[in-house]
Design an enzyme around this catalytic site. Structure first.
Site, PDB file in Angstrom:
ATOM      1  N   ASP A   1      -5.317 -16.051  75.837  1.00 49.07           N
ATOM      2  CA  ASP A   1      -5.397 -15.425  77.161  1.00 49.07           C
ATOM      3  C   ASP A   1      -6.152 -16.327  78.137  1.00 49.07           C
ATOM      4  O   ASP A   1      -7.018 -17.101  77.734  1.00 49.07           O
ATOM      5  CB  ASP A   1      -6.096 -14.065  77.039  1.00 49.07           C
TER       6      ASP A   1
ATOM      7  N   GLY B   1      -3.398 -17.751  83.410  1.00 48.80           N
ATOM      8  CA  GLY B   1      -3.254 -17.468  84.834  1.00 48.80           C
ATOM      9  C   GLY B   1      -4.519 -17.840  85.593  1.00 48.80           C
ATOM     10  O   GLY B   1      -4.467 -18.493  86.642  1.00 48.80           O
TER      11      GLY B   1
ATOM     12  N   ARG C   1       0.647 -19.758  88.541  1.00 50.06           N
ATOM     13  CA  ARG C   1       0.307 -19.274  87.194  1.00 50.06           C
ATOM     14  C   ARG C   1       1.071 -20.020  86.105  1.00 50.06           C
ATOM     15  O   ARG C   1       0.548 -20.291  85.029  1.00 50.06           O
ATOM     16  CB  ARG C   1       0.603 -17.776  87.087  1.00 50.06           C
TER      17      ARG C   1
ATOM     18  N   HIS D   1       0.472 -21.623  82.095  1.00 51.99           N
ATOM     19  CA  HIS D   1       1.252 -21.392  80.872  1.00 51.99           C
ATOM     20  C   HIS D   1       1.710 -22.724  80.267  1.00 51.99           C
ATOM     21  O   HIS D   1       1.697 -22.901  79.053  1.00 51.99           O
ATOM     22  CB  HIS D   1       2.466 -20.496  81.163  1.00 51.99           C
TER      23      HIS D   1
ATOM     24  N   SER E   1       3.556 -10.059  75.043  1.00 51.81           N
ATOM     25  CA  SER E   1       3.432  -8.705  74.502  1.00 51.81           C
ATOM     26  C   SER E   1       4.547  -7.819  75.047  1.00 51.81           C
ATOM     27  O   SER E   1       5.171  -8.133  76.074  1.00 51.81           O
ATOM     28  CB  SER E   1       2.069  -8.105  74.862  1.00 51.81           C
ATOM     29  N   SER E   2       4.769  -6.705  74.371  1.00 55.29           N
ATOM     30  CA  SER E   2       5.793  -5.771  74.856  1.00 55.29           C
ATOM     31  C   SER E   2       5.391  -5.214  76.225  1.00 55.29           C
ATOM     32  O   SER E   2       6.223  -4.711  76.962  1.00 55.29           O
ATOM     33  CB  SER E   2       6.029  -4.647  73.833  1.00 55.29           C
TER      34      SER E   2
ATOM     35  N   ARG F   1       4.992  -7.638  84.167  1.00 56.90           N
ATOM     36  CA  ARG F   1       4.590  -8.680  85.131  1.00 56.90           C
ATOM     37  C   ARG F   1       5.696  -8.913  86.164  1.00 56.90           C
ATOM     38  O   ARG F   1       6.846  -8.536  85.937  1.00 56.90           O
ATOM     39  CB  ARG F   1       4.280  -9.970  84.385  1.00 56.90           C
TER      40      ARG F   1
ATOM     41  N   LEU G   1       1.778 -25.065  56.613  1.00 56.61           N
ATOM     42  CA  LEU G   1       1.205 -24.042  57.499  1.00 56.61           C
ATOM     43  C   LEU G   1       2.354 -23.153  57.957  1.00 56.61           C
ATOM     44  O   LEU G   1       3.419 -23.667  58.309  1.00 56.61           O
ATOM     45  CB  LEU G   1       0.557 -24.724  58.713  1.00 56.61           C
TER      46      LEU G   1
ATOM     47  N   ILE H   1      -7.897  -5.726  72.038  1.00 58.39           N
ATOM     48  CA  ILE H   1      -6.839  -6.140  71.104  1.00 58.39           C
ATOM     49  C   ILE H   1      -5.477  -6.197  71.803  1.00 58.39           C
ATOM     50  O   ILE H   1      -4.567  -6.873  71.344  1.00 58.39           O
ATOM     51  CB  ILE H   1      -6.776  -5.167  69.897  1.00 58.39           C
TER      52      ILE H   1
HETATM   53  C1  IPE Z   1      -2.353 -10.272  75.820  1.00 60.39           C
HETATM   54  O1  IPE Z   1      -2.756 -10.821  77.038  1.00 60.39           O
HETATM   55  C2  IPE Z   1      -1.013 -10.786  75.444  1.00 60.39           C
HETATM   56  C3  IPE Z   1      -0.858 -12.237  75.330  1.00 60.39           C
HETATM   57  C4  IPE Z   1      -1.803 -13.136  75.358  1.00 60.39           C
HETATM   58  C5  IPE Z   1       0.480 -12.660  75.112  1.00 60.39           C
HETATM   59  P1  IPE Z   1      -2.679 -10.003  78.388  1.00 60.39           P
HETATM   60  O2  IPE Z   1      -3.313 -10.836  79.429  1.00 60.39           O
HETATM   61  O3  IPE Z   1      -1.304  -9.547  78.642  1.00 60.39           O
HETATM   62  O4  IPE Z   1      -3.582  -8.726  78.031  1.00 60.39           O
HETATM   63  P2  IPE Z   1      -4.233  -7.624  78.982  1.00 60.39           P
HETATM   64  O5  IPE Z   1      -3.136  -7.084  79.839  1.00 60.39           O
HETATM   65  O6  IPE Z   1      -5.276  -8.307  79.802  1.00 60.39           O
HETATM   66  O7  IPE Z   1      -4.813  -6.625  78.034  1.00 60.39           O
HETATM   67  C1  IPE Z   2      -1.946 -15.310  78.623  1.00 63.43           C
HETATM   68  O1  IPE Z   2      -2.472 -15.702  79.844  1.00 63.43           O
HETATM   69  C2  IPE Z   2      -0.488 -15.651  78.491  1.00 63.43           C
HETATM   70  C3  IPE Z   2       0.422 -14.506  78.544  1.00 63.43           C
HETATM   71  C4  IPE Z   2       0.061 -13.246  78.584  1.00 63.43           C
HETATM   72  C5  IPE Z   2       1.827 -14.801  78.540  1.00 63.43           C
HETATM   73  P1  IPE Z   2      -2.428 -14.747  81.105  1.00 63.43           P
HETATM   74  O2  IPE Z   2      -1.170 -15.025  81.869  1.00 63.43           O
HETATM   75  O3  IPE Z   2      -2.628 -13.340  80.705  1.00 63.43           O
HETATM   76  O4  IPE Z   2      -3.686 -15.271  81.920  1.00 63.43           O
HETATM   77  P2  IPE Z   2      -4.713 -14.407  82.760  1.00 63.43           P
HETATM   78  O5  IPE Z   2      -5.256 -13.365  81.858  1.00 63.43           O
HETATM   79  O6  IPE Z   2      -3.947 -13.821  83.908  1.00 63.43           O
HETATM   80  O7  IPE Z   2      -5.721 -15.395  83.201  1.00 63.43           O
HETATM   81 MG    MG Z   3      -4.283 -12.138  80.511  1.00 61.53          MG
END
Ligand code: IPE
Ligand code: IPE
Ligand code: MG
Length: 248
Positions: A24, A27, A37, A41, A69-70, A75, A135, A195
Site C-alpha cells: 500500500d 498513490g 497515481r 503503481h 482487492s475486490s 476506484r 519460491l 487487513i
Molecule cells: C489494499 O489497499 C489492497 C491492495 C493493496 C491491493 P487499499 O489501499 O485498497 O486499502 P484501503 O482501502 O485503504 O483499506
Molecule cells: C496500493 O496503493 C495499490 C493498490 C491498491 C492497487 P494505493 O493505490 O492504495 O496507494 P495509496 O494508499 O492511495 O497511497
Molecule cells: Mg491504499
C-alpha cells in the site's frame, strides 16, 4: 461439536516460510512527487521485483501479495483501467524472468472479473511455472478474504457435505491457497493498520508488521527489518510462554 483445536502447531523457523504483503502507498508516493497515481503503481512493480528476488535469496518459500482487492473496483474508472494495463504488461514482461529464476507463479481471486486476455496470460504463466519449487509467488487479484471463504463454502456444499462433515480442515482445504503453509509474517506498508479483506482465514495466527514506508520505497533492507522484527516474536499459538520455551 468440540471447539478444542485439532490443528498442529507449526514448527518455528528463523526465516518465515510464507510472507504475505499488502503493498500500500503507491498513490501517496506519486502524489508527494506531484506525479499521477499510476506512476506510483509503476514504481510499485519495481519494488515488487526487488522483494521477490530478496525473498528467494533468503530462503522464503512462499510470497503472497495483494495487488488488487475486490473493493478496488470502486476506484475511478481511469485508475482501474491503468492498473489492468499495468497488470497485463507485467504478466507479459516478467513471467519469463520468474521462470528463469525457478519461481512458481500463481494468481488467486475471482479471475472472471478480468478480460479474456488477462485470464489467458495468467493461465499460461501458471502452466509454464508449475514445476518450479524455489519460491511460490502468488498474486491476489480481484481477491477478497470473504470471497475466499464463501467460494470454499460453496465447494463444500456442491460436494454434498452434511453439516456434521464441515469442520475447519474441510473448509481450509477449499480455500485458494490451501496447499501452502499459513503466512508466518504479514507486512503492510503505507502506514494503515488494517487487513482490508486480505487473507482473513489464513492470517489467524500470523505475526503482523506495519510500516509507514510507502510501497515503492520498500526495498530488501526494509524487508530484512520486517524479518528481524518477526524473529523477536514469541509465537505461542495459545500456549504459555513457559510451554513454548520448554518445547523448543
Ligand atoms: C489494499 O489497499 C489492497 C491492495 C493493496 C491491493 P487499499 O489501499 O485498497 O486499502 P484501503 O482501502 O485503504 O483499506
Ligand atoms: C496500493 O496503493 C495499490 C493498490 C491498491 C492497487 P494505493 O493505490 O492504495 O496507494 P495509496 O494508499 O492511495 O497511497
Ligand atoms: Mg491504499
Amino acid at each position: 461439536m468440540s471447539t478444542r483445536t485439532k490443528q498442529a502447531i507449526p514448527a518455528g523457523t528463523d526465516v518465515p516460510r510464507h510472507i504475505a504483503i499488502i503493498m500500500d502507498g503507491n498513490g501517496r508516493w506519486a502524489k508527494r512527487r506531484l506525479m499521477p497515481r499510476v506512476a506510483g503503481h509503476r514504481k510499485g512493480v519495481e519494488a515488487l521485483r526487488g522483494v521477490i528476488r530478496a525473498c528467494a535469496e533468503r530462503g522464503v518459500s512462499h510470497l503472497t501479495v495483494f495487488a488488487f482487492s475486490s473493493e478496488n473496483w470502486r476506484r475511478p474508472q481511469e485508475e482501474v483501467t491503468l492498473l489492468m494495463e499495468l497488470f497485463m504488461r507485467a504478466l507479459e514482461n516478467e513471467v519469463a524472468r520468474l521462470h528463469e529464476n525457478g519461481i512458481r507463479f500463481r494468481v488467486i481471486g475471482d479471475l472472471t472479473g478480468f478480460s479474456e486476455r488477462i485470464q489467458t496470460l495468467i493461465r499460461d504463466a501458471e502452466a509454464l511455472t508449475r514445476g518450479n519449487t524455489r519460491l511460490t509467488f502468488t498474486v491476489a487479484a480481484n481477491y477478497g478474504g470473504r470471497w475466499d471463504i464463501v467460494q470454499a463454502m460453496k465447494k463444500l456444499m456442491a460436494a454434498g457435505l452434511s453439516p456434521d462433515e464441515v469442520d475447519e480442515a474441510a473448509l481450509a482445504q477449499k480455500l485458494s491457497i490451501a496447499d501452502m503453509p499459513e503466512p508466518d509474517l504479514f507486512i503492510r506498508t503505507g502506514g494503515e493498520q488494517r487487513i482490508s479483506n486480505f487473507l482473513l482465514w489464513q492470517l489467524a495466527y500470523t505475526e503482523l508488521y506495519f510500516t509507514d514506508a510507502l510501497w515503492p520505497d520498500f526495498d530488501p533492507a526494509a524487508l530484512d527489518e520486517a524479518i528481524a522484527s518477526y524473529r523477536t516474536r514469541e509465537r505461542r499459538f495459545g500456549r504459555t510462554s513457559e510451554q513454548v520455551r520448554s518445547a523448543s
